[in-house]
Design an enzyme around this catalytic site. Sequence first.
Site, PDB file in Angstrom:
ATOM      1  N   GLY A 254      50.486   1.530 -41.939  1.00  0.00           N
ATOM      2  CA  GLY A 254      49.763   0.390 -41.652  1.00  0.00           C
ATOM      3  C   GLY A 254      49.417   0.251 -40.244  1.00  0.00           C
ATOM      4  N   SER A 255      50.046   0.844 -39.343  1.00  0.00           N
ATOM      5  CA  SER A 255      49.728   0.691 -37.976  1.00  0.00           C
ATOM      6  C   SER A 255      48.505   1.677 -37.709  1.00  0.00           C
ATOM      7  CB  SER A 255      50.801   0.816 -37.134  1.00  0.00           C
ATOM      8  OG  SER A 255      51.654   1.956 -37.207  1.00  0.00           O
TER       9      SER A 255
ATOM     10  N   ASP B 175      55.190  10.078 -43.496  1.00  0.00           N
ATOM     11  CA  ASP B 175      54.998   8.682 -44.054  1.00  0.00           C
ATOM     12  C   ASP B 175      54.576   8.918 -45.636  1.00  0.00           C
ATOM     13  OD1 ASP B 175      54.880   6.202 -44.476  1.00  0.00           O
ATOM     14  OD2 ASP B 175      53.561   5.809 -42.601  1.00  0.00           O
TER      15      ASP B 175
ATOM     16  N   CYS C  67      55.086  -1.105 -36.850  1.00  0.00           N
ATOM     17  CA  CYS C  67      55.142  -0.416 -38.326  1.00  0.00           C
ATOM     18  C   CYS C  67      54.623  -1.186 -39.244  1.00  0.00           C
ATOM     19  CB  CYS C  67      56.654   0.081 -38.528  1.00  0.00           C
ATOM     20  SG  CYS C  67      56.714   0.694 -40.164  1.00  0.00           S
ATOM     21  N   GLY C  68      53.408  -0.979 -39.939  1.00  0.00           N
ATOM     22  CA  GLY C  68      52.875  -1.705 -41.101  1.00  0.00           C
ATOM     23  C   GLY C  68      53.493  -1.879 -42.169  1.00  0.00           C
ATOM     24  N   HIS C  69      54.156  -0.660 -42.748  1.00  0.00           N
ATOM     25  CA  HIS C  69      54.756  -0.555 -44.151  1.00  0.00           C
ATOM     26  C   HIS C  69      55.801  -1.543 -44.045  1.00  0.00           C
ATOM     27  CE1 HIS C  69      57.802   2.415 -42.951  1.00  0.00           C
ATOM     28  NE2 HIS C  69      58.559   1.932 -43.899  1.00  0.00           N
TER      29      HIS C  69
HETATM   30  O1  LIG Z   1      53.213   1.763 -41.691  1.00  0.00           O
HETATM   31  C1  LIG Z   1      53.390   2.127 -40.695  1.00  0.00           C
HETATM   32  O2  LIG Z   1      52.754   1.774 -39.656  1.00  0.00           O
HETATM   33  C2  LIG Z   1      54.322   3.153 -40.522  1.00  0.00           C
HETATM   34  N1  LIG Z   1      55.174   3.922 -41.554  1.00  0.00           N
HETATM   35  C3  LIG Z   1      55.831   4.768 -40.750  1.00  0.00           C
HETATM   36  C4  LIG Z   1      55.287   5.196 -39.562  1.00  0.00           C
HETATM   37  C5  LIG Z   1      54.299   3.936 -38.966  1.00  0.00           C
HETATM   38  O3  LIG Z   1      55.267   3.434 -38.268  1.00  0.00           O
END
Ligand SMILES: O=C(O)[C@H]1NCC[C@@H]1O
Length: 396
Positions: A301-302, A296, A101-103
């Site tokens: 981010g991912s 989201d 998970c990027g965020h």
């Molecule tokens: O930023 C992300 O990668 C994530 N945000 C919620 C779903 C992903 O895992």
Amino acid sequence: MDLAQKFDNAREALKCIDMHTTGEPTRIVYSGFPQLHGTLLEQRDQAKTKYDNVRKRIMLEPRGHFDMYGAIIITDTELIKSGEAHIGTLFTHNGGFSTMCGHATIALGRFLVDTHDLGVFPKRDELKVDPKTQTIDVNIHAPCGLIRVTVPTTVDGRESDPSRPVTFVSTPAYAAAISLTIPIPAEKRWVELAGRDSITLDISYGGAFYALIDARELGFDGLSKIDLSRIGDVVKDLKAYLMTHPDVVEALQHPEDQRLSFLYSIMVVDQGIGSRPPGVSGAETGLCFFAENSVDRSPTGSCVTARMALAHAKGLRPCNQSWAYNSLVSNHFDTGAFTASILEEGILLQGGNGVDRQAVLVRVEGKAYYTGALSFIVEKDDVTSESGFTMAECSG
Ligand SMILES: O=C(O)[C@H]1NCC[C@@H]1O
């Protein structure tokens, strides 16, 4: 005794810091989650099989909500033992435990720099501030592998600096399938498709697998004005179908570990729109439905990592070119886009299962902010304490 203090001291309290990244929440659980053992992927398996009720308690209502997201701090993993990682984490959401998970990584970066309690982060004292850039590198062991995070700090390195973005470099990312044409059976042909019997999509890996579909492929006129509930219904239906399609199943085979081989999300994209921070060569917008159709708020981010790898594989994104990725929220506030660039190409991932992939390393950056601190307790007779609930469950 002060009530807040009483909750803090409760034996079974789950202690959390809440943050958000472009509006997407990260509930960081730093104390109270049951002890897990083994490699990080084994710990993820145990969390899934033995402690799913705890996940539901803190993710779902009444303590959380359908679109809540969490990161559980893990202080013992194989990469911490080997000295490669400073800390580990398990990511969690409305449907289980994700692999990247990027965020949440962006939020965790700040939290780990700001935490000086060695009981929470035993290796905090090993972090060093780079005097030239005034940043600190923190290596986080996530289920998909090692994530290298760089956090801007104050001069003495004691605190993160929220005015500058956190950056992270995830594990190697790659395009798993380009321009797959998937026939849509008659009973699944939702009205927006206007009689078309197939759609074209890509599948790409950025620590988790994403199916990437242009909004127009689904029959929607881009993402600038969208019926969120309608597109959510379409995507839910489509995801269930895609997971049974042999071409999709084949693309989801991760070269290294079967536990990473699943479709996490459908990202609906609109290449034509998006707020554009200075210095980028282009911008686009995405609407990400992940886990049990959670939406989201952040640019994901991912998936930004996965989208950069995909654009590179299509010959559209050279190394070092900066690109902006938006969500509906970042467009609404005209701030908060994630920016990304490819740092390295030509990385060969050789799988024991015969799946080899050409991968890239991608740097992603974004900002996260604190929203609060919580202690969740369990009171006798409270039926919601065991595992929380969703309104969908209650409405039959
Ligand atoms: O930023 C992300 O990668 C994530 N945000 C919620 C779903 C992903 O895992």
